[in-house]
Design a protein around this motif. Sequence first.
Motif, short mmCIF file in Angstrom:
data_model
loop_
_atom_site.label_atom_id
_atom_site.label_comp_id
_atom_site.label_asym_id
_atom_site.label_seq_id
_atom_site.Cartn_x
_atom_site.Cartn_y
_atom_site.Cartn_z
N ILE A 1 -18.11 2.77 -5.77
CA ILE A 1 -16.76 1.90 -5.00
C ILE A 1 -15.82 1.02 -6.39
O ILE A 1 -14.99 0.96 -6.75
CB ILE A 1 -17.21 0.97 -3.70
CG1 ILE A 1 -17.46 2.11 -2.86
CG2 ILE A 1 -15.70 0.06 -4.26
CD1 ILE A 1 -17.96 2.23 -1.08
N THR A 2 -17.39 0.13 -7.29
CA THR A 2 -16.90 -0.44 -8.14
C THR A 2 -16.49 0.10 -9.10
O THR A 2 -15.34 -0.16 -9.85
CB THR A 2 -18.12 -1.59 -8.34
OG1 THR A 2 -19.03 -2.55 -7.36
CG2 THR A 2 -17.73 -2.74 -9.17
N SER A 3 -17.01 0.98 -9.73
CA SER A 3 -16.74 2.00 -10.91
C SER A 3 -15.06 2.57 -10.59
O SER A 3 -14.62 2.79 -11.78
CB SER A 3 -17.56 2.50 -11.05
OG SER A 3 -18.06 3.61 -10.38
N ARG B 1 -9.80 -9.72 -11.15
CA ARG B 1 -10.12 -10.71 -9.96
C ARG B 1 -10.84 -9.43 -8.92
O ARG B 1 -9.55 -8.81 -8.60
CB ARG B 1 -8.97 -11.30 -10.00
CG ARG B 1 -9.07 -12.11 -10.25
CD ARG B 1 -7.90 -13.31 -10.83
NE ARG B 1 -7.96 -14.74 -9.28
CZ ARG B 1 -7.64 -14.54 -8.44
NH1 ARG B 1 -5.95 -13.81 -7.69
NH2 ARG B 1 -7.96 -15.36 -7.58
N VAL B 2 -11.79 -9.69 -8.33
CA VAL B 2 -12.23 -8.45 -6.79
C VAL B 2 -12.26 -9.41 -5.83
O VAL B 2 -13.04 -10.06 -5.73
CB VAL B 2 -13.65 -8.04 -6.76
CG1 VAL B 2 -13.88 -7.12 -6.14
CG2 VAL B 2 -13.26 -7.27 -8.41
N LEU B 3 -12.14 -8.58 -4.70
CA LEU B 3 -11.57 -9.33 -3.49
C LEU B 3 -12.56 -8.80 -2.70
O LEU B 3 -11.60 -7.63 -2.60
CB LEU B 3 -10.61 -10.01 -2.85
CG LEU B 3 -10.30 -10.19 -1.81
CD1 LEU B 3 -10.79 -11.75 -1.32
CD2 LEU B 3 -8.74 -10.69 -1.43
N VAL B 4 -13.32 -9.30 -1.75
CA VAL B 4 -14.15 -8.51 -0.68
C VAL B 4 -13.77 -8.48 0.60
O VAL B 4 -14.01 -9.99 0.63
CB VAL B 4 -15.94 -8.06 -1.05
CG1 VAL B 4 -16.46 -7.16 0.15
CG2 VAL B 4 -15.85 -7.73 -2.60
N GLU C 1 -23.44 -5.58 -1.06
CA GLU C 1 -23.72 -4.69 -2.20
C GLU C 1 -22.46 -4.62 -2.24
O GLU C 1 -22.59 -4.94 -3.97
CB GLU C 1 -23.92 -3.78 -1.22
CG GLU C 1 -25.68 -3.68 -0.52
CD GLU C 1 -26.53 -3.58 -2.39
OE1 GLU C 1 -26.43 -3.56 -2.54
OE2 GLU C 1 -28.11 -4.14 -1.53
N ILE C 2 -21.19 -4.87 -2.86
CA ILE C 2 -20.01 -4.02 -3.05
C ILE C 2 -19.98 -5.56 -4.29
O ILE C 2 -19.91 -5.62 -5.65
CB ILE C 2 -19.27 -3.93 -2.71
CG1 ILE C 2 -19.02 -2.45 -1.79
CG2 ILE C 2 -17.96 -3.89 -3.27
CD1 ILE C 2 -18.60 -2.52 -0.51
N ALA C 3 -20.71 -6.71 -3.23
CA ALA C 3 -19.93 -7.83 -3.85
C ALA C 3 -20.85 -7.92 -5.25
O ALA C 3 -20.50 -8.40 -6.56
CB ALA C 3 -20.15 -9.50 -3.41
N THR D 1 -14.78 -12.79 -4.82
CA THR D 1 -14.32 -13.46 -3.69
C THR D 1 -15.12 -12.71 -2.97
O THR D 1 -14.26 -11.55 -2.54
CB THR D 1 -12.68 -13.65 -3.35
OG1 THR D 1 -12.60 -15.26 -5.19
CG2 THR D 1 -12.33 -15.11 -2.98
N CYS D 2 -15.58 -13.46 -1.90
CA CYS D 2 -15.21 -12.85 -0.36
C CYS D 2 -14.81 -13.68 0.57
O CYS D 2 -15.10 -14.98 0.43
CB CYS D 2 -17.28 -12.67 -0.39
SG CYS D 2 -17.92 -11.93 -1.84
#
Length: 334
Positions: free
Chosen positions: A209-211, A7-10, A20-22, A33-34
């Motif tokens: 940033i994602t990795s 689960r990633v929250l931007v 781009e990160i999302a 989730t943005c």
Amino acid sequence: MTTTTPRVLVLGGTGWLGGEIARAALAAGAAVTCASRGSAPAPSGARHVRVDRDAPDAFREQAVAEALAGEWDEVVDVSSTPAHVSAAVTALGPRARHWTYVSTVSVYAANAQAGADESADLVEPSDHSDYSHAKVAAERACQEGLGDRLLIARPGLIVGPGDRGDRFGYWPARMARAAGRDGARRVLTPTIAGRAAQAIDVADLAAWITSAGAGGLTGAINAVGPETTYGHVLELAAAAAGANPEYVEVEDAWLLARSVNYWAGPRSLPLWLPEEFSAMMRRSDAAFRAAGGRTRPLAETIERVLADERARGLDRERRSGLTAVEEASLLAQV
């Protein structure tokens, strides 16, 4: 064996870098989730939660709190407003396995030493209306609330398709005009020799940033591309556009006397920096490379930018650079 989708929250996620990160996180298989005011749509595949971070207790409003409930594997924040950052850390930090704050190399107190790394002194944040001061204050809020779960990414100049600041895109677009029109071949530029340049493609930054977040990387890292020269940027931009420009080089004092601005903004020559800031685009990328940072060739980025500039219109109104009329007037004075 079962696996759980991360689960990633931007916080943001609908602007240029946040988007781009999302997208990078979605491509890596995360549930994204943005959380933003909603001035632009979230990337396809991401869930959007409307949050007005200017509102008091924004993250404690019932609808927002319910939408953002639970544990987060990764939270990414790109805000430049210390109060927004602090409120997010307070509300969400206890439930975040890892947090990435996207800061900037502008946090450093001095910009004259080439190759300076992350150990360089930071500005003392006394004025939160100043961008560099605000970013330092935001970094400290993250450090105080998150401790060893925090990655501070400090990008230099971020470039690529979709950039609304026009600092980098000005040059590929200008070369395209030089290639395609009579009278546009003469290109006004500050003296070329001895000037540095350093940029990172927005897609490469988002991928790292994602990795890095997925891997739990922590600490402060300058997320910058390899150092090159201003002249090389012009050379690659001209090659991409098929231009053979005639550079009209003038001294800094000549430009300043005619109210041409450094770096960015209206009536500027983008990427031009005064001597005391010359090393701002000569930061060490050693830690970034050691942490898995990868960047595509600059020529590829310029091709991407040029395609975007053509799609948006070479003659469109820009936030940075000289208009054709302004440049022609200046060239007539040389």
